[in-house]
Design a protein around this motif. Sequence first.
Motif, mmCIF file in Angstrom:
data_model
loop_
_atom_site.group_PDB
_atom_site.id
_atom_site.type_symbol
_atom_site.label_atom_id
_atom_site.label_comp_id
_atom_site.label_asym_id
_atom_site.label_seq_id
_atom_site.Cartn_x
_atom_site.Cartn_y
_atom_site.Cartn_z
ATOM 1 N N ASN A 192 8.372 43.282 9.426
ATOM 2 C CA ASN A 192 7.419 43.633 10.483
ATOM 3 C C ASN A 192 7.508 42.677 11.668
ATOM 4 O OD1 ASN A 192 6.262 41.423 9.283
ATOM 5 N ND2 ASN A 192 4.369 42.444 8.698
ATOM 6 N N TRP A 193 7.716 41.391 11.404
ATOM 7 C CA TRP A 193 7.826 40.417 12.498
ATOM 8 C C TRP A 193 9.139 40.580 13.253
ATOM 9 C CZ3 TRP A 193 3.568 38.519 14.049
ATOM 10 C CH2 TRP A 193 2.525 38.328 13.143
ATOM 11 N N VAL B 262 11.258 33.223 8.839
ATOM 12 C CA VAL B 262 10.535 32.449 7.828
ATOM 13 C C VAL B 262 10.001 33.391 6.746
ATOM 14 C CG1 VAL B 262 8.481 31.020 7.442
ATOM 15 C CG2 VAL B 262 9.979 30.556 9.384
ATOM 16 N N SER B 263 9.515 34.549 7.156
ATOM 17 C CA SER B 263 8.999 35.523 6.179
ATOM 18 C C SER B 263 10.082 36.001 5.237
ATOM 19 C CB SER B 263 8.378 36.724 6.912
ATOM 20 O OG SER B 263 7.216 36.347 7.591
ATOM 21 N N LEU B 264 11.287 36.175 5.737
ATOM 22 C CA LEU B 264 12.387 36.578 4.861
ATOM 23 C C LEU B 264 12.651 35.527 3.788
ATOM 24 C CD1 LEU B 264 14.928 38.149 7.371
ATOM 25 C CD2 LEU B 264 13.773 39.319 5.488
ATOM 26 N N LEU B 265 12.465 34.256 4.160
ATOM 27 C CA LEU B 265 12.737 33.169 3.216
ATOM 28 C C LEU B 265 11.623 32.970 2.194
ATOM 29 C CD1 LEU B 265 14.235 30.547 5.695
ATOM 30 C CD2 LEU B 265 15.469 31.967 4.042
ATOM 31 N N ILE B 266 10.365 33.090 2.633
ATOM 32 C CA ILE B 266 9.255 32.734 1.741
ATOM 33 C C ILE B 266 8.267 33.885 1.556
ATOM 34 C CG2 ILE B 266 9.434 30.280 2.240
ATOM 35 C CD1 ILE B 266 6.988 30.578 4.076
ATOM 36 N N ILE C 291 -2.179 34.075 7.397
ATOM 37 C CA ILE C 291 -1.413 32.855 7.698
ATOM 38 C C ILE C 291 -0.260 33.192 8.633
ATOM 39 C CG2 ILE C 291 0.029 31.034 6.686
ATOM 40 C CD1 ILE C 291 -2.953 30.731 6.102
ATOM 41 N N GLN C 292 0.365 34.330 8.415
ATOM 42 C CA GLN C 292 1.474 34.747 9.282
ATOM 43 C C GLN C 292 0.995 34.930 10.720
ATOM 44 O OE1 GLN C 292 3.662 38.120 7.724
ATOM 45 N NE2 GLN C 292 3.231 37.430 5.638
ATOM 46 N N VAL C 293 -0.165 35.574 10.886
ATOM 47 C CA VAL C 293 -0.699 35.795 12.238
ATOM 48 C C VAL C 293 -1.046 34.455 12.889
ATOM 49 C CG1 VAL C 293 -2.638 36.766 13.533
ATOM 50 C CG2 VAL C 293 -1.487 38.143 11.809
ATOM 51 N N LEU C 294 -1.677 33.562 12.145
ATOM 52 C CA LEU C 294 -2.002 32.245 12.705
ATOM 53 C C LEU C 294 -0.739 31.474 13.087
ATOM 54 C CD1 LEU C 294 -4.958 31.099 10.422
ATOM 55 C CD2 LEU C 294 -5.045 31.782 12.825
#
Length: 154
Positions: free
Chosen positions: A13-14, A46-50, A60-63
């Motif tokens: 999504n990001w 970062v989302s792909l990694l964790i 947390i992603q939005v922040l």
Amino acid sequence: MLDRIISELGPWNWTVLGIALLVMEVVAPGIFMLWIGIAALIIGAVSLLIWDAGFWTWQIQVLAFLALSLVSAYVGSKLVGSRQDPTDQPLLNRRGAQMIGKMATLAEPIKDGRGRVKLGDTLWRVSGPDLTAGTQVRVTGAADTDLELTVEAV
């Protein structure tokens, strides 16, 4: 509902948001969406990694995205702002500043600190000491808006 959308898209999504922002920058350039798009792409990486980490919720992603957007925009403004080369014509679009030092004759008297002078083919508003029409004056300054000149008697 938002949880479902984010979980269905997963970490992509990001990346999709980042690419959409970069496309918007290409369509309507302004060098602002670029930095926000870069922040979205970084959060996507970062989302792909964790993605499976328990703490990496959508809140947390939005922040993290908001914080990284601010940092990215600040760094981008410093990078782009420092590339402004000095110009060889600093008065190009500042007509009033170009008139400083020129001599002219008052077309209308200066009353209560305001009058008019003709320079070239333009009638300029002027401020200065009260003087009669026909007095020789020298332009000593220009307002920031270039709408009014400051004069003094010669």
